[in-house]
Design a protein around this motif. Sequence first.
Motif, mmCIF file in Angstrom:
data_model
loop_
_atom_site.group_PDB
_atom_site.id
_atom_site.type_symbol
_atom_site.label_atom_id
_atom_site.label_comp_id
_atom_site.label_asym_id
_atom_site.label_seq_id
_atom_site.Cartn_x
_atom_site.Cartn_y
_atom_site.Cartn_z
ATOM 1 N N LEU A 140 -29.948 3.343 -13.022
ATOM 2 C CA LEU A 140 -30.727 2.315 -12.328
ATOM 3 C C LEU A 140 -30.639 2.492 -10.818
ATOM 4 C CD1 LEU A 140 -32.405 -0.259 -12.343
ATOM 5 C CD2 LEU A 140 -30.276 -1.580 -12.487
ATOM 6 N N GLU A 141 -29.452 2.814 -10.317
ATOM 7 C CA GLU A 141 -29.272 3.007 -8.878
ATOM 8 C C GLU A 141 -30.085 4.202 -8.386
ATOM 9 O OE1 GLU A 141 -25.610 3.091 -5.612
ATOM 10 O OE2 GLU A 141 -25.206 3.322 -7.759
ATOM 11 N N ASN A 142 -30.125 5.283 -9.190
ATOM 12 C CA ASN A 142 -30.927 6.456 -8.810
ATOM 13 C C ASN A 142 -32.411 6.116 -8.745
ATOM 14 O OD1 ASN A 142 -28.720 8.157 -8.621
ATOM 15 N ND2 ASN A 142 -28.841 8.823 -10.751
ATOM 16 N N VAL A 143 -32.877 5.316 -9.688
ATOM 17 C CA VAL A 143 -34.291 4.930 -9.695
ATOM 18 C C VAL A 143 -34.625 4.094 -8.469
ATOM 19 C CG1 VAL A 143 -36.020 3.517 -10.887
ATOM 20 C CG2 VAL A 143 -34.567 5.068 -12.197
ATOM 21 N N LEU A 144 -33.749 3.141 -8.130
ATOM 22 C CA LEU A 144 -33.982 2.302 -6.948
ATOM 23 C C LEU A 144 -34.015 3.138 -5.675
ATOM 24 C CD1 LEU A 144 -31.675 -0.741 -7.823
ATOM 25 C CD2 LEU A 144 -34.144 -0.558 -8.127
ATOM 26 N N GLU A 145 -33.172 4.164 -5.607
ATOM 27 C CA GLU A 145 -33.207 5.063 -4.450
ATOM 28 C C GLU A 145 -34.484 5.871 -4.437
ATOM 29 O OE1 GLU A 145 -29.679 7.301 -4.883
ATOM 30 O OE2 GLU A 145 -28.345 5.783 -4.047
ATOM 31 N N GLU A 146 -34.930 6.275 -5.631
ATOM 32 C CA GLU A 146 -36.137 7.101 -5.729
ATOM 33 C C GLU A 146 -37.371 6.359 -5.223
ATOM 34 O OE1 GLU A 146 -38.705 9.283 -9.258
ATOM 35 O OE2 GLU A 146 -36.551 8.980 -9.527
ATOM 36 N N VAL A 147 -37.442 5.040 -5.452
ATOM 37 C CA VAL A 147 -38.605 4.270 -4.988
ATOM 38 C C VAL A 147 -38.414 3.787 -3.551
ATOM 39 C CG1 VAL A 147 -39.218 3.534 -7.305
ATOM 40 C CG2 VAL A 147 -37.680 2.110 -5.964
ATOM 41 N N ASP A 148 -37.393 4.340 -2.864
ATOM 42 C CA ASP A 148 -37.154 4.063 -1.438
ATOM 43 C C ASP A 148 -36.906 2.576 -1.158
ATOM 44 O OD1 ASP A 148 -37.398 6.716 -0.732
ATOM 45 O OD2 ASP A 148 -39.570 6.587 -0.516
ATOM 46 N N LEU A 149 -36.109 1.948 -1.998
ATOM 47 C CA LEU A 149 -35.738 0.560 -1.759
ATOM 48 C C LEU A 149 -34.761 0.501 -0.575
ATOM 49 C CD1 LEU A 149 -36.838 -1.721 -3.508
ATOM 50 C CD2 LEU A 149 -34.620 -1.892 -4.617
ATOM 51 N N ALA A 150 -34.908 -0.479 0.263
ATOM 52 C CA ALA A 150 -34.016 -0.627 1.420
ATOM 53 C C ALA A 150 -32.573 -0.764 0.938
ATOM 54 C CB ALA A 150 -34.409 -1.842 2.237
ATOM 55 N N PRO A 151 -31.594 -0.156 1.644
ATOM 56 C CA PRO A 151 -30.191 -0.182 1.189
ATOM 57 C C PRO A 151 -29.672 -1.584 0.906
ATOM 58 C CG PRO A 151 -30.463 1.370 2.993
ATOM 59 C CD PRO A 151 -31.762 0.653 2.865
ATOM 60 N N LEU A 152 -30.004 -2.567 1.792
ATOM 61 C CA LEU A 152 -29.507 -3.925 1.590
ATOM 62 C C LEU A 152 -30.086 -4.538 0.323
ATOM 63 C CD1 LEU A 152 -27.758 -6.180 2.736
ATOM 64 C CD2 LEU A 152 -29.747 -6.999 4.039
ATOM 65 N N VAL A 153 -31.387 -4.336 0.108
ATOM 66 C CA VAL A 153 -32.042 -4.866 -1.098
ATOM 67 C C VAL A 153 -31.478 -4.183 -2.326
ATOM 68 C CG1 VAL A 153 -34.244 -5.169 -2.280
ATOM 69 C CG2 VAL A 153 -34.122 -5.392 0.203
ATOM 70 N N LEU A 154 -31.252 -2.855 -2.231
ATOM 71 C CA LEU A 154 -30.701 -2.101 -3.366
ATOM 72 C C LEU A 154 -29.341 -2.669 -3.768
ATOM 73 C CD1 LEU A 154 -30.805 1.742 -3.807
ATOM 74 C CD2 LEU A 154 -28.687 0.510 -4.233
ATOM 75 N N ASP A 155 -28.501 -2.949 -2.779
ATOM 76 C CA ASP A 155 -27.175 -3.494 -3.082
ATOM 77 C C ASP A 155 -27.279 -4.850 -3.776
ATOM 78 O OD1 ASP A 155 -26.025 -1.263 -1.973
ATOM 79 O OD2 ASP A 155 -25.676 -2.178 -0.006
ATOM 80 N N GLU A 156 -28.213 -5.671 -3.329
ATOM 81 C CA GLU A 156 -28.377 -6.985 -3.944
ATOM 82 C C GLU A 156 -28.831 -6.866 -5.397
ATOM 83 O OE1 GLU A 156 -30.328 -10.129 -1.701
ATOM 84 O OE2 GLU A 156 -30.176 -8.908 0.109
#
Length: 842
Positions: A93-109
């Motif tokens: 899931l974390e790799n997918v969120l990085e792949e769609v260029d989610l902002a780091p702060l939003v990704l952490d949340e």
Amino acid sequence: MPSVEEDLLFRIGGEEAIKVIIHLFHNRLLADAGVKSLMEGVNTRDSKENMSNFLSAYLAGNTTSTGPVLKGFEGFVSNGMTDTQNEIVRGLLENVLEEVDLAPLVLDEVMVAYDMISVEVLAEAARNVKATADADKAEKAATNKSAAKSGEPSIANQSIRVNVQVLEDLMTMVSELVLTRNQLMQLLRNTDDSEFSIPLQRLSQCTTELQEGVMKTRMQPVGNAWAKLPRIIRDLQLELDKKIDLQMLGADTELDRQVLELIKDPLTHMVRNSADHGIEVPSVRLANGKKETGTIRLNAFHEGGHIIIEITDDGAGLPVDKLRAKALKNELATEDELNDMSDAQIQRFIFHPGFSTAEKVTAVSGRGVGMDVVRSNIEKIGGTVDLRSVEGKGTSFSIKIPLTLAIVSALIVKCKEERFAIPQISVLELVRASNDSDHRIEHINNTPVLRLRDRLLPLVHLDKILGMSDGDEVADKGARSEDYIIITQVGSFTFGIVVDQVFDTEEIVVKPVAPILRDLSTFAGNTILGDGTVIMILDPNGIVGEISENMSDTTDLSMDQEEVVAVAGNEDREAILLFSAGANARYAVPLSLVARLEEVDVKTIETSDGKPVVQYRGQLMPLVKLNDTYDLKTEGRQAVLVFADGDKTMGVAVDEISDILEDEIDVELSSAVDGQVGTAVIDGNATEVIDVAYYIEKAFGTLGNASTSGHIGGKKLPHILLVDDSKFFLNMVRPLLTAAGYKITSVDTAADALKLRDKGKDFDLIISDIEMPEMDGFNFAEKVREGGIWQKTPLVALSSHSTPRDFARGREVGFDDYVVKLDRETLMTTIGEQISKNQRAA
């Protein structure tokens, strides 16, 4: 359940963004062997919808109940997700969120939200597993009780543990049984009518079934060898400060346990190499326009009697300049030899013993040893390693190994008076070559070759490789009336082995060679035939090594398949056929245009309508002379270049074939001589390039007679894009346009052309065929005129149809002009007019 901030869904991008994330997330789940089981028995479409709906509501703070959680993660609950699987799922899931260029702060949340959700999912999964286990236990107890009453054995007593050594001993005994079976069947074949015929055939069938049964006990999924790789990659990410996504496909593919044990270490070594040397650090990847997270992909699949394992990464690739310098420093090749090598050949130096580009020895990968140990270990079990790499794009290793080592199917051949076995997994097909058949052994620069379905295959004579022939025989090797050729593949390199005779296939038991013969790379082992004869098993890998160290595929790899279009469009070097005819002893033609090289008996040449013809493959084929001064031979055999486009076939008579080489056809001087495009420097010599279109016109009378010269002046060459699915037409018209002063890029589908547009490639003129698969020329023109950088670029249509309706439709969809195919006069005139008009408009 705790709520989250209401604006988190908005900051992600809304419900549509969630749907995209969940779609990618499910693809990763299905591709990862460690968590693929969580999706068993689950409808993927429903799962995506339920998970998307739940997360959208949850991230917006609109749900606090447990019910939607269980529905959204139904597969995780029903299949009993464990803590280990949850760690893998979290990473995916974390790799997918990085792949769609989610902002780091939003990704952490989002990841914090998932951690809260996973607590309930794991708890419910554990309860579900316990309930299922209790139910199974009760059912088994009831079954055993019922079985005890009926006298039947219980399920618990239907399986037993067997020591691995017992299975190994059983396999050895089955191997000996196979040898004995072969001997008995050989005795039976030598007897006309025997009372043992029926029982021996039954014995043979039982032996085969027993062999298959024992083999099944040894088969294990290749995923067992991959089990530790996710953990290794997670550790390496922390150690190397990199982001790596490991994808494992085909983990259920089975192979022999013995083979599996032998490839574990090489696989681990190669994956560590990809992580250490291949994948770049995030900052470098971003600077190079790549995603921050690198990808390492393992893929396993069956192909014939062997298994293919591919290890691919989208990292930096192998540095050619660095490898070249290292090879020169280690005195593996001279500077002149390196200059003559392709990038792929230089990259294969990494397989040399002790060759390493590592600046310092580390504990992560390689340890200064290089890849030679990996290759030697794989070749010990009859496998091969193939390498493809593009600097800056990535690297791919392809491992080809047999499914089992104990009993293999082999082709028995004869050379001189000796018999040999060739493993059938390396044999593609058999070809019988003789002077009166379609397949004949030809010679180019004293090197034997076989033309097989538009490919020239190099040949090796087995007697020469094994040192079983004297000088006279080698010199006369092409004079035999009949040869049998074993078409063999090693990695991606295909060649032919010439033998005297081919017998039958036979199941053989592989025995290791004696220590005194281990240095002979041409042999993989020995076996005992049915008649008791001991014969050697040939190793095609060793034969290739005897021929040349550099016989390998030089095809470049691009991780991004769309780049292939642009690369292909800019490739200048091509295969060229050189031949002589009449007073001028040097002519050239692109080899891709030549359908076959033939020699016809002059006695079979007839005359039709005053022109020479010959009966060729069930039809009359016109023969054309290069010029009026050239005379056909009056006796013996006449060399002919056969050209074919669709159902039309014609031949050009020549004196002899001189050579086939790769070079660039750069026509420097146009020619006013009919049938000649112009003069090019090929292999350091001035060479006349023939105009195939002219000779087709001469044979069938379908073309105009205008010259194709008329060089366009100017400092910058006009750039033309050719779109046509006919390779014959593309290769024929390219030299004509090059001679006229144009720069050419060609693709064979409209889709590939549009990819060039999307990449920003601009052209002065686009010439498109109308009849093409998937997307025809009319639809292509509509796409071009819709928008983009080609919206104002002149478009010329090519077609074999020339009705007024076709012309009207072409202009309606956006073509500026419409030309009948192979009408060179109109084509050249139209190109000049359209480019001049475009330049004036600019």
